[in-house]
Design an enzyme around this catalytic site. Structure first.
Site, PDB file in Angstrom:
ATOM      1  N   LYS A  87       2.031  -1.076  -8.121  1.00 13.60           N
ATOM      2  CA  LYS A  87       0.691  -0.480  -8.091  1.00 13.60           C
ATOM      3  C   LYS A  87       0.149  -0.383  -9.516  1.00 13.60           C
ATOM      4  O   LYS A  87       0.878   0.010 -10.434  1.00 13.60           O
ATOM      5  CB  LYS A  87       0.764   0.905  -7.441  1.00 13.60           C
ATOM      6  CG  LYS A  87      -0.600   1.581  -7.265  1.00 13.60           C
ATOM      7  CD  LYS A  87      -0.455   2.924  -6.573  1.00 13.60           C
ATOM      8  CE  LYS A  87      -1.803   3.616  -6.427  1.00 13.60           C
ATOM      9  NZ  LYS A  87      -1.699   4.927  -5.744  1.00 13.60           N
ATOM     10  N   SER A 162      -4.623   5.547  -2.009  1.00 14.16           N
ATOM     11  CA  SER A 162      -4.989   4.658  -3.093  1.00 14.16           C
ATOM     12  C   SER A 162      -4.021   3.491  -3.294  1.00 14.16           C
ATOM     13  O   SER A 162      -4.302   2.575  -4.078  1.00 14.16           O
ATOM     14  CB  SER A 162      -5.081   5.461  -4.400  1.00 14.16           C
ATOM     15  OG  SER A 162      -3.837   6.045  -4.745  1.00 14.16           O
ATOM     16  N   SER A 186      -1.837   8.946  -0.589  1.00 14.71           N
ATOM     17  CA  SER A 186      -2.035   7.590  -1.089  1.00 14.71           C
ATOM     18  C   SER A 186      -0.923   6.612  -0.754  1.00 14.71           C
ATOM     19  O   SER A 186      -1.115   5.402  -0.855  1.00 14.71           O
ATOM     20  CB  SER A 186      -2.247   7.627  -2.607  1.00 14.71           C
ATOM     21  OG  SER A 186      -3.474   8.238  -2.919  1.00 14.71           O
TER      22      SER A 186
END
Length: 484
Positions: A87, A162, A186
């Site tokens: 990420k 996210s 997330s």
């Protein structure tokens, strides 16, 4: 040594664990797995936009290194040769970290963050970075620098966030493993929307050396995978206390290697509580109906599957205040330099913090304690709690968040995330599990929650629940046909 190596990735190595064992035995080369990974990314990423930075040259060097080590007869670490995506709020040395912001397109760190360092030390091959909302705040993976990441079951719809890029990459089989992080959902939201597994561990299980607040339920990092066993395998690496892990004041003593093997659990011995809305949180009628259907399909598989009256309706307002506190510690050094159009989700929370009194924060912490104790009382009687993964099914990504849910106006970017943010407030470990699809063919997921610090036991229970899907297609992990 000296035996012939396969030069392509056979189709039957369908899990990260199986691929790793095949690489260690010489049945499969790390470079072949990497070639397959890069080919899949090239095939599907132009439409899905999950991977925003590729590092093929360094990845190939890493894969070749592990192939050479195996040919020499060296013992290989647990993830040797397995591709992983990171990420893009976590540093990987030599690969840019953008946080989804145009202001950081040229930011290339010289060192790995802790989670990436531990993955590399365990042999993982870092392939690149995945998309996220700007500054990793929000549950719709759209940003001004890279645009939107589409859901692999319908690219016009959101993949959540996210950790949306990571969720899509795993669901679309670009890699079997990817990293994520979780404030208010997330990890869990994109897992639910993409039909994969994610694990939000008890705070302190996975060291986070980059945290800015010494003790908080927020800023949790974790694994995303296609099944529970692979998520646990990845957890055994990223939860290790070596390579800086002890710098995190929340990282309590832990033998992370125990996650490499889960215990056998008979679901017939388990007492499980269930709730469709945790006392009245915002959950759509469609989601409630899907959840009830899944619970009916699971009926009779457990010692008890009881609808409970657990009330966490105070948690969303507590969450809104506590996240303000975290945002101030995270951004106070740069907030005065933000432009007017800077990350609206971040600015909205930070501006709210400027108007919030210390007394309000203190009261929220006391209310948080009450909620934690309420959850603790539930687990005096049950092994686990099942709730929907998200309060609404995937909507079109052109909306930052759903404008309404069953006619109720959604007031801000957090107001539709109460099913996940409320669990953040109480701090229990959570496995996001896929459970089939809705009538539109979009994934449906649940959260399986356990007592605080029962992470190994919870993952073992999750693996047992996952296995039930083999007997009912409505409970199984859905596989996207896009790009197959």
């Amino acid at each position: 040594m000296g035996e012939a190596e396969n030069t392509s990735a056979p189709q039957d190595f369908t899990t990260a664990r199986a691929q790793g064992l095949a690489i260690a035995r010489g049945e499969l080369s790390a470079t072949a797995v990497l070639d397959s990974t890069l080919a899949q990314i090239a095939a599907v990423n132009p439409t899905l936009n999950a991977v925003i930075t590729l590092a093929p040259d360094s990845a190939r060097a890493e894969a070749e290194h592990w192939d050479q080590q195996r040919r020499k007869g060296e013992a290989l670490p647990p993830l040797a040769g397995l591709p992983v995506l990171i990420k893009d709020n976590q540093h990987a040395a030599g690969i840019r970290t953008t946080w989804g912001s145009a202001d950081h397109l040229d930011t290339v760190p010289a060192t790995d963050s802790g989670i990436v360092a531990r993955l590399r030390a365990a042999g993982a091959v870092v392939v690149g970075k995945t998309n996220l909302p700007e500054y990793s705040i929000g549950a719709n993976t759209v940003n001004p620098a890279f645009g939107a990441t589409g859901n692999p079951f319908d690219p016009t719809r959101t993949c959540g966030g996210s950790s949306g890029g990571s969720g899509v990459a795993v669901a679309a089989d670009m890699t079997k493993l990817a990293t994520g992080s979780d404030h208010g959902g997330s990890l869990r939201i994109p897992a639910s929307y993409c039909g994969i597994v994610a694990f939000r561990a008890s705070p302190g299980v996975v060291p986070n050396e980059e945290r800015r607040t010494p003790a908080t339920h927020y800023s949790v990092q974790g694994p995303m995978a296609q099944n529970v066993e692979d998520a646990a395998l990845m957890l055994s690496v990223i939860a290790d206390r070596q390579l800086g892990g002890s710098r995190d004041p929340m990282a309590f003593p832990l033998d992370a290697s125990r996650f490499t093997a889960l215990e056998a659990v008979e679901t017939a011995s388990l007492r499980v509580a269930v709730s469709a809305d945790l006392g009245g949180l915002l959950v759509s009628a469609e989601t409630k109906a899907l959840f009830r259907d899944r619970m009916e399909r699971l009926s009779g598989r457990f010692a008890a599957l009881d609808w409970c009256d657990l009330d966490l309706t105070d948690a969303p307002s507590v969450d809104w205040l506590l996240r303000q506190d975290v945002f101030v510690s995270q951004y106070f050094e740069e907030a005065d330099s933000w432009s007017e159009d800077f990350a609206p989700n971040v600015r909205q929370t930070y501006d709210a913090a400027r108007q919030t009194s210390m007394q309000d924060i203190a009261k929220a912490r006391f209310r948080q304690l009450t909620l934690i104790q309420r959850m603790h009382d539930l687990f005096e009687h049950y092994d686990a709690l099942l709730v929907p993964g998200v309060g609404v099914q995937p909507f079109e990504w052109k909306h930052n968040y759903p404008p309404t849910i069953d006619g109720q106006v959604v007031e801000n970017y957090m107001a539709w995330l109460h099913m996940t943010s409320s669990i953040t407030v109480v701090g229990n470990p959570v496995v996001a599990l896929p459970m089939g699809q809705d009538a539109k063919g979009l994934p449906f997921g649940v959260q399986l929650i356990g007592p605080r610090f029962s992470d190994h036991r919870l993952l073992s229970i999750a693996a047992a629940v996952e296995a039930l899907g083999a007997t009912d297609a409505h409970l199984a992990r859905p596989i996207p046909t896009f790009g197959a």
